[in-house]
Write a protein that holds these residues in place. Structure first.
Motif, mmCIF file in Angstrom:
data_model
loop_
_atom_site.group_PDB
_atom_site.id
_atom_site.type_symbol
_atom_site.label_atom_id
_atom_site.label_comp_id
_atom_site.label_asym_id
_atom_site.label_seq_id
_atom_site.Cartn_x
_atom_site.Cartn_y
_atom_site.Cartn_z
ATOM 1 N N ASP A 1 0.825 -1.220 0.000
ATOM 2 C CA ASP A 1 0.000 0.000 0.000
ATOM 3 C C ASP A 1 0.856 1.266 0.000
ATOM 4 O O ASP A 1 0.381 2.334 0.401
ATOM 5 C CB ASP A 1 -0.933 0.002 1.210
ATOM 6 N N GLU A 2 2.114 1.174 -0.459
ATOM 7 C CA GLU A 2 2.980 2.351 -0.536
ATOM 8 C C GLU A 2 2.244 3.469 -1.284
ATOM 9 O O GLU A 2 1.840 3.309 -2.437
ATOM 10 C CB GLU A 2 4.276 1.992 -1.254
ATOM 11 N N PRO A 3 2.060 4.635 -0.636
ATOM 12 C CA PRO A 3 1.249 5.695 -1.253
ATOM 13 C C PRO A 3 1.945 6.458 -2.368
ATOM 14 O O PRO A 3 1.283 7.130 -3.165
ATOM 15 C CB PRO A 3 0.930 6.619 -0.073
ATOM 16 N N ASP A 4 3.282 6.368 -2.449
ATOM 17 C CA ASP A 4 4.023 7.182 -3.421
ATOM 18 C C ASP A 4 5.186 6.365 -3.990
ATOM 19 O O ASP A 4 6.322 6.501 -3.552
ATOM 20 C CB ASP A 4 4.534 8.452 -2.734
ATOM 21 N N PRO A 5 4.921 5.498 -4.979
ATOM 22 C CA PRO A 5 5.998 4.652 -5.518
ATOM 23 C C PRO A 5 7.166 5.450 -6.081
ATOM 24 O O PRO A 5 8.327 5.074 -5.891
ATOM 25 C CB PRO A 5 5.285 3.851 -6.619
ATOM 26 N N GLU A 6 6.892 6.543 -6.779
ATOM 27 C CA GLU A 6 7.980 7.366 -7.290
ATOM 28 C C GLU A 6 8.785 7.975 -6.152
ATOM 29 O O GLU A 6 10.024 8.006 -6.191
ATOM 30 C CB GLU A 6 7.437 8.465 -8.208
ATOM 31 N N GLY A 7 8.090 8.434 -5.130
ATOM 32 C CA GLY A 7 8.771 8.990 -3.967
ATOM 33 C C GLY A 7 9.615 7.948 -3.255
ATOM 34 O O GLY A 7 10.699 8.255 -2.733
ATOM 35 N N PHE A 8 9.143 6.705 -3.228
ATOM 36 C CA PHE A 8 9.909 5.629 -2.590
ATOM 37 C C PHE A 8 11.218 5.390 -3.333
ATOM 38 O O PHE A 8 12.281 5.233 -2.721
ATOM 39 C CB PHE A 8 9.074 4.346 -2.556
ATOM 40 N N VAL A 9 11.168 5.371 -4.659
ATOM 41 C CA VAL A 9 12.382 5.178 -5.450
ATOM 42 C C VAL A 9 13.340 6.345 -5.241
ATOM 43 O O VAL A 9 14.558 6.156 -5.100
ATOM 44 C CB VAL A 9 12.035 4.996 -6.936
ATOM 45 N N ARG A 10 12.810 7.552 -5.193
ATOM 46 C CA ARG A 10 13.662 8.725 -4.963
ATOM 47 C C ARG A 10 14.295 8.651 -3.578
ATOM 48 O O ARG A 10 15.478 8.965 -3.395
ATOM 49 C CB ARG A 10 12.840 10.007 -5.108
ATOM 50 N N PHE A 11 13.531 8.239 -2.580
ATOM 51 C CA PHE A 11 14.042 8.064 -1.221
ATOM 52 C C PHE A 11 15.192 7.054 -1.207
ATOM 53 O O PHE A 11 16.253 7.289 -0.612
ATOM 54 C CB PHE A 11 12.900 7.597 -0.321
ATOM 55 N N ALA A 12 15.009 5.913 -1.904
ATOM 56 C CA ALA A 12 16.046 4.887 -1.938
ATOM 57 C C ALA A 12 17.313 5.402 -2.597
ATOM 58 O O ALA A 12 18.426 5.187 -2.099
ATOM 59 C CB ALA A 12 15.529 3.653 -2.677
ATOM 60 N N ALA A 13 17.156 6.113 -3.716
ATOM 61 C CA ALA A 13 18.317 6.538 -4.494
ATOM 62 C C ALA A 13 19.022 7.738 -3.886
ATOM 63 O O ALA A 13 20.256 7.789 -3.837
ATOM 64 C CB ALA A 13 17.887 6.855 -5.921
ATOM 65 N N GLU A 14 18.249 8.708 -3.447
ATOM 66 C CA GLU A 14 18.845 9.977 -3.039
ATOM 67 C C GLU A 14 19.135 10.073 -1.547
ATOM 68 O O GLU A 14 20.029 10.824 -1.141
ATOM 69 C CB GLU A 14 17.930 11.121 -3.471
ATOM 70 N N GLU A 15 18.418 9.309 -0.716
ATOM 71 C CA GLU A 15 18.619 9.403 0.722
ATOM 72 C C GLU A 15 19.311 8.175 1.319
ATOM 73 O O GLU A 15 20.224 8.300 2.141
ATOM 74 C CB GLU A 15 17.280 9.650 1.422
ATOM 75 N N VAL A 16 18.895 6.974 0.902
ATOM 76 C CA VAL A 16 19.495 5.765 1.459
ATOM 77 C C VAL A 16 20.804 5.417 0.786
ATOM 78 O O VAL A 16 21.801 5.107 1.450
ATOM 79 C CB VAL A 16 18.510 4.573 1.365
ATOM 80 N N ARG A 17 20.852 5.497 -0.547
ATOM 81 C CA ARG A 17 22.041 5.094 -1.303
ATOM 82 C C ARG A 17 23.328 5.766 -0.779
ATOM 83 O O ARG A 17 24.348 5.072 -0.609
ATOM 84 C CB ARG A 17 21.809 5.390 -2.782
ATOM 85 N N PRO A 18 23.334 7.081 -0.493
ATOM 86 C CA PRO A 18 24.581 7.700 -0.023
ATOM 87 C C PRO A 18 25.053 7.206 1.345
ATOM 88 O O PRO A 18 26.227 7.362 1.691
ATOM 89 C CB PRO A 18 24.224 9.187 0.050
ATOM 90 N N LEU A 19 24.144 6.555 2.110
ATOM 91 C CA LEU A 19 24.508 6.102 3.453
ATOM 92 C C LEU A 19 24.967 4.646 3.478
ATOM 93 O O LEU A 19 25.400 4.152 4.522
ATOM 94 C CB LEU A 19 23.297 6.247 4.381
ATOM 95 N N VAL A 20 24.862 3.954 2.332
ATOM 96 C CA VAL A 20 25.228 2.531 2.275
ATOM 97 C C VAL A 20 26.623 2.409 1.647
ATOM 98 O O VAL A 20 26.815 2.785 0.497
ATOM 99 C CB VAL A 20 24.206 1.732 1.450
ATOM 100 N N PRO A 21 27.601 1.907 2.396
ATOM 101 C CA PRO A 21 28.966 1.807 1.849
ATOM 102 C C PRO A 21 29.079 0.746 0.760
ATOM 103 O O PRO A 21 28.269 -0.142 0.663
ATOM 104 C CB PRO A 21 29.797 1.422 3.084
#
Length: 299
Positions: free
Chosen positions: A279-299
């Motif tokens: 039931d993710e309300p914003d699939p595009e926002g989820f992808v942006r969150f993964a790429a722009e916010e999580v990706r830089p924190l994962v070594p």
């Protein structure tokens, strides 16, 4: 650097894929994963479209149910993707959900036997071999691809959950896909069973994907973010009947998600794919969150 991906869940209409795929590509996400879930969306057709709409993101299908597919057709489709989009297609096969296989008259008596036969024949065909086999389920008579993949490709991954299937992936696949019902301890157990399968088949020193020297493990991580993240995560765990499994899934901000990814990597995962709730309300926002916010924190 650990590859990080996100799932385009087939609960979304197929026409939503284009915007999500392009966003994943533009935002710098490593991988976008698709599912061939009955009776929603085809894995090869959606993968081909996503690859054509993008330039750099790798596109995975996890997974193609082998009871639905003649191995020659799987090989033809896989080879076409690998040749048209070199280095960008990741393909996994597996048993499929047995109830769904029964609905379409494709359920078999021994899913492990079928998967083993399919994997061995598929890997041989993609390697350019001419194959004749008379197995319990897979039967080929002097079959070879006119257009096998050129050079290196990602090999054939297999999805697995139980011990027999996990050992089989080590025996006959080039990598393993683990569901979002796998916590860090489950990854450690899976890695041990995979290595047992590789050793039993004499593959302990063999490369996984061609030229890699390693058997990669891909793990889905059920992920929710936003103000109602904890409630949505809990509801999905309950719906899947796995709410009692400790340390399963993650709800929170990018920092919390990155720490959950790191725990799976420390346990033996080679890449992690963030799986939004149904039931993710914003699939595009989820992808942006993964790429722009999580990706830089994962070594």
């Amino acid at each position: 650097m650990t590859p990080l991906g996100a799932v385009f869940r087939p609960q979304l209409a197929p026409e939503r894929l284009r915007s999500v795929a392009r966003l994943a590509d533009d935002a710098g996400l490593d991988e976008l994963w698709l599912w061939e879930d009955c009776f929603r969306e085809g894995g090869i057709s959606t993968a081909a479209a996503a690859l054509a709409w993008t330039e750099r993101v790798r596109v995975g299908v996890g997974l193609l149910p082998v009871p639905l597919r003649n191995v020659a057709v799987t090989a033809m489709e896989a080879a076409s993707l690998h040749r048209m989009f070199p280095g960008r297609a990741i393909l996994g096969v597996g048993h499929g959900v047995q109830d769904w296989m029964g609905q379409v008259g494709a359920r078999v008596e021994s899913p492990v036997t079928l998967l083993r036969e399919h994997l061995l024949a598929l890997r041989a065909l993609l390697a350019g071999e001419r194959v004749t086999v008379d197995g319990r389920y897979v039967k080929l008579d002097d079959v070879a691809l006119d257009w096998p993949p050129d050079g290196r490709h990602g090999g054939v991954l297999a999805g697995a959950t139980g011990p027999r299937s996990l050992r089989l992936t080590g025996e006959a696949a080039d990598g393993t896909i683990l569901t979002a019902s796998t916590n860090a301890e489950g990854v450690r157990t899976a890695r041990r069973l995979i290595e047992e399968g590789r050793a039993a088949a004499g593959r302990a020193a063999e490369a996984g994907p061609p030229g890699s020297g390693h058997h990669p493990v891909v793990v889905y991580l059920l992920t929710a973010t936003g103000p109602d993240a904890a409630a949505r995560l809990h509801a999905e765990l309950v719906a899947e009947g796995v709410e009692s499994v400790p340390d399963l899934g993650v709800a929170g901000d990018a920092g919390a998600v990155a720490k959950a990814v790191e725990r799976l990597v420390e346990a033996g995962a080679d890449s992690v794919v963030l799986q939004p709730t149904a039931d993710e309300p914003d699939p595009e926002g989820f992808v942006r969150f993964a790429a722009e916010e999580v990706r830089p924190l994962v070594p």
